[in-house]
Design an enzyme around this catalytic site. Sequence first.
Site, PDB file in Angstrom:
ATOM      1  N   GLN A 110      40.009  35.803  39.809  1.00  0.00           N
ATOM      2  CA  GLN A 110      40.144  37.263  39.851  1.00  0.00           C
ATOM      3  C   GLN A 110      40.951  37.740  38.651  1.00  0.00           C
ATOM      4  OE1 GLN A 110      41.573  38.402  44.026  1.00  0.00           O
ATOM      5  NE2 GLN A 110      41.655  36.187  44.057  1.00  0.00           N
ATOM      6  N   ASP A 113      42.944  37.670  32.469  1.00  0.00           N
ATOM      7  CA  ASP A 113      43.692  37.238  31.287  1.00  0.00           C
ATOM      8  C   ASP A 113      42.966  36.205  30.431  1.00  0.00           C
ATOM      9  OD1 ASP A 113      44.118  34.785  32.743  1.00  0.00           O
ATOM     10  OD2 ASP A 113      45.852  35.703  33.723  1.00  0.00           O
ATOM     11  N   HIS A 128      36.473  39.593  37.976  1.00  0.00           N
ATOM     12  CA  HIS A 128      36.964  40.930  37.613  1.00  0.00           C
ATOM     13  C   HIS A 128      36.866  41.202  36.111  1.00  0.00           C
ATOM     14  CE1 HIS A 128      39.573  41.345  41.517  1.00  0.00           C
ATOM     15  NE2 HIS A 128      38.283  41.251  41.751  1.00  0.00           N
ATOM     16  N   CYS A 136      31.696  49.355  23.661  1.00  0.00           N
ATOM     17  CA  CYS A 136      31.365  50.776  23.587  1.00  0.00           C
ATOM     18  C   CYS A 136      30.391  51.080  24.724  1.00  0.00           C
ATOM     19  CB  CYS A 136      30.715  51.065  22.243  1.00  0.00           C
ATOM     20  SG  CYS A 136      29.966  52.708  22.159  1.00  0.00           S
ATOM     21  N   THR A 199      46.458  33.538  45.239  1.00  0.00           N
ATOM     22  CA  THR A 199      45.809  34.805  45.557  1.00  0.00           C
ATOM     23  C   THR A 199      46.147  35.200  46.981  1.00  0.00           C
ATOM     24  OG1 THR A 199      43.700  35.922  45.941  1.00  0.00           O
ATOM     25  CG2 THR A 199      43.669  33.512  46.034  1.00  0.00           C
TER      26      THR A 199
END
Length: 256
Positions: A110, A113, A128, A136, A199
Amino acid sequence: MRDDLVPAVERVAARLRGARRVAVLTGAGMSVASGLPTYRGIGGLYNDMVVDEGMPIEEILHAYTFARNPALTWKYIAQIERACRGAVANEGHHVLARWDARFDVRVVTQNVDGFHRAAGSRHVIELHGNLGELKCIDCERQYTLGELEPLALPPRCLHCDGLIRPNVVLFGEMLPSAALDDFDTELRRGFDVMFSIGTSAGFPYIQQPVIEAARRGTYTVEINPDGTLLSSSVAEHLACPALYALQAIDAALAVG
Ligand SMILES: [Zn+2]
């Protein structure tokens, strides 16, 4: 090692020795040892925080706020990015990456990073997204943050002046379907051992697979200093930080 953890660590190592397919589901706790705060939301960002504007962070990082006021959402995305910058994968990520040589490992994270990939894990599903990837929304050109510095709020595409967004799942958005499909495919193939690491397992798409796997006889291991909704369903709950547990298990594996 903490005495109270020794028996559980030994049991996990013993099960791993006979394992082939290993699933590792990770959340914010995985990156604590990298110096990242355990937030909620984007990669576990911001825990019930009310920001300067008097709005809950869930609202600021929501798709509808981004559509109406991208500068506001971007102000906090940039803040999150600053918190992540300079942080690197920790030894826990590296342990998992080394396990690729021994097991058929699937990391499902999740976190946004990017540390699992950076550490070298070969099979990573980022549920995620990844904060380091920008694009863009008009021409879909990809950027890194470095290419857009100094960062305007919101940043605009250098090619078509379209709005740029990070490749992360905002509140109110669906998870990336390709990542979900991959996760689903892997779950259907089954695992010998499944870890849930760092988590809170608050999301049903993390909780359900672990409960389901435990029910089907997969050996399930939770690593989390705190108890969670999963703790009563898993075979082992190691109540300690992610890095600590992974190093202990890895050391036990090396001995056996
Ligand atoms: Zn563009």
